[in-house]
Design a protein around this motif. Structure first.
Motif, PDB file in Angstrom:
ATOM      1  N   ARG A  38      23.049  45.108  15.211  1.00 41.27           N
ATOM      2  CA  ARG A  38      23.663  43.496  14.709  1.00 41.27           C
ATOM      3  C   ARG A  38      24.905  44.205  14.327  1.00 41.27           C
ATOM      4  O   ARG A  38      26.305  44.711  14.627  1.00 41.27           O
ATOM      5  N   GLN A  39      25.470  42.587  13.808  1.00 39.98           N
ATOM      6  CA  GLN A  39      27.213  42.316  14.509  1.00 39.98           C
ATOM      7  C   GLN A  39      27.470  42.789  13.066  1.00 39.98           C
ATOM      8  O   GLN A  39      26.954  42.295  11.801  1.00 39.98           O
ATOM      9  N   GLY A  40      28.920  43.503  13.210  1.00 37.20           N
ATOM     10  CA  GLY A  40      29.218  44.121  12.238  1.00 37.20           C
ATOM     11  C   GLY A  40      28.834  46.069  11.451  1.00 37.20           C
ATOM     12  O   GLY A  40      27.369  45.352  11.372  1.00 37.20           O
ATOM     13  N   ARG A  41      29.780  46.658  10.892  1.00 36.04           N
ATOM     14  CA  ARG A  41      28.844  47.753  10.833  1.00 36.04           C
ATOM     15  C   ARG A  41      28.220  47.725   9.730  1.00 36.04           C
ATOM     16  O   ARG A  41      26.542  48.547   9.950  1.00 36.04           O
ATOM     17  N   ILE A  42      27.801  46.657   8.533  1.00 37.75           N
ATOM     18  CA  ILE A  42      26.558  46.437   6.836  1.00 37.75           C
ATOM     19  C   ILE A  42      25.458  46.190   7.886  1.00 37.75           C
ATOM     20  O   ILE A  42      24.462  46.662   8.340  1.00 37.75           O
TER      21      ILE A  42
END
Length: 307
Positions: A289-293
């Motif tokens: 998914r987009q982003g580390r979180i």
């Protein structure tokens, strides 16, 4: 849009949208430097939506090609997909439209300019200004800077349907795939199918429309920490896994339309693995998914057996 001399078909889906529809229709008339025609699929409205559409068509039918058809009455996803796959739907570039937004005057021209020179299937999305029912600003979308890919599309949609524009080749691809049953979201399907076929996805950082937030939204805005928390909770829940299952089932049914790398990724993605091995499998396949979180939540859900 590979052929900028071809009119853009606006694909509008409606259902009991009378309160906000006139402003959206006016925003089509305010578009600059792009010729367009309008196809509307009304999904059984019981308010005066249909009257508004008919009056609009009567006022502008000498200058615009406007057509109103009956939707399948199966929800917004089925409504959009049935419209795009309608046997008489015109070939060429298409811009999807919700009934309660307001397009900024450069929306279609911006998409045309950003897609100029692209070859093959292409999908374009952009940013929105989030507004309340009276069009007062309350936030902005946050997909600018996203990196589209098929691996991302398998687990997340980053091309918002209300800003989405398809090239003529992308529309032909969508029509070849038909109307899969059980899809959760039409825009997610379009992003996944087009990138899976080796097409190009563009997420523009330009704001091109006002996205109205009100109590009757089918889908609300995705900005702010509360929205991020909601998405994280969704990814860790069972419903998210059911969405992915529905999407991959539909992809499998039209796998001949995918390119070889996407077919290989899909086959590996559908190969069972458990616990941390499943999370490692997704990482190896470049599925994130987009982003580390967001990616951390995905891998956690995978380890828990939800993806």
């Amino acid at each position: 849009m590979s052929d900028i001399s071809t009119p853009v078909t606006i694909a509008l889906c409606t259902y009991n949208g009378a309160a906000h529809l006139p402003a959206q229709l006016q925003s089509y008339l305010d578009q600059r430097d792009v010729d367009w025609r309008l196809w509307v699929s009304d999904d059984g409205s019981t308010d005066v939506t249909r009257d508004i559409l008919k009056n609009f068509a009567q006022r502008h039918d000498t200058e615009r090609d406007i057509r109103i058809v009956d939707g399948p009455r199966g929800g917004f996803c089925a409504n959009f997909m049935s419209l795009l796959c309608h046997p008489d739907f015109p070939a060429g570039p298409v811009a999807l439209s919700d009934q309660d937004d307001v397009w900024l005057p450069h929306k279609l021209a911006r998409a045309r300019d950003q897609m100029k020179g692209q070859t093959g299937p292409a999908i374009y999305g952009a940013q929105s200004l989030h507004v309340d029912s009276r069009l007062r600003p309350i936030g902005r979308s946050s997909t600018a800077g996203s990196l589209p890919s098929f691996g991302n599309a398998l687990v997340q949609n980053i091309v918002s349907g209300h800003s989405c524009v398809l090239s003529d080749e992308a529309l032909a691809l969508v029509r070849s795939a038909g109307v899969p049953q059980g899809l959760p979201y039409h825009d997610w399907w379009l992003y996944m199918l087009i990138t899976g076929a080796g097409g190009q996805a563009t997420v523009d950082d330009e704001t091109v429309l006002m996205y109205r937030q009100h109590g009757e939204n089918l889908m609300g805005a995705h900005d702010g920490w509360q929205a991020k928390f909601t998405r994280a909770r969704q990814v860790l829940g069972s419903e998210y896994g059911s969405w992915i299952t529905a999407n991959t089932r539909a992809l499998t049914q039209c796998s001949d339309l995918l390119n070889a790398p996407a077919r290989a990724v899909l086959a590996d993605f559908l190969t069972p693995a458990r616990g941390l091995a499943r999370a490692a499998q997704l990482h190896r396949l470049g599925i994130k998914r987009q982003g580390r979180i967001g990616t951390a939540c995905l891998y956690t859900a995978a380890a828990l057996g939800h993806v």
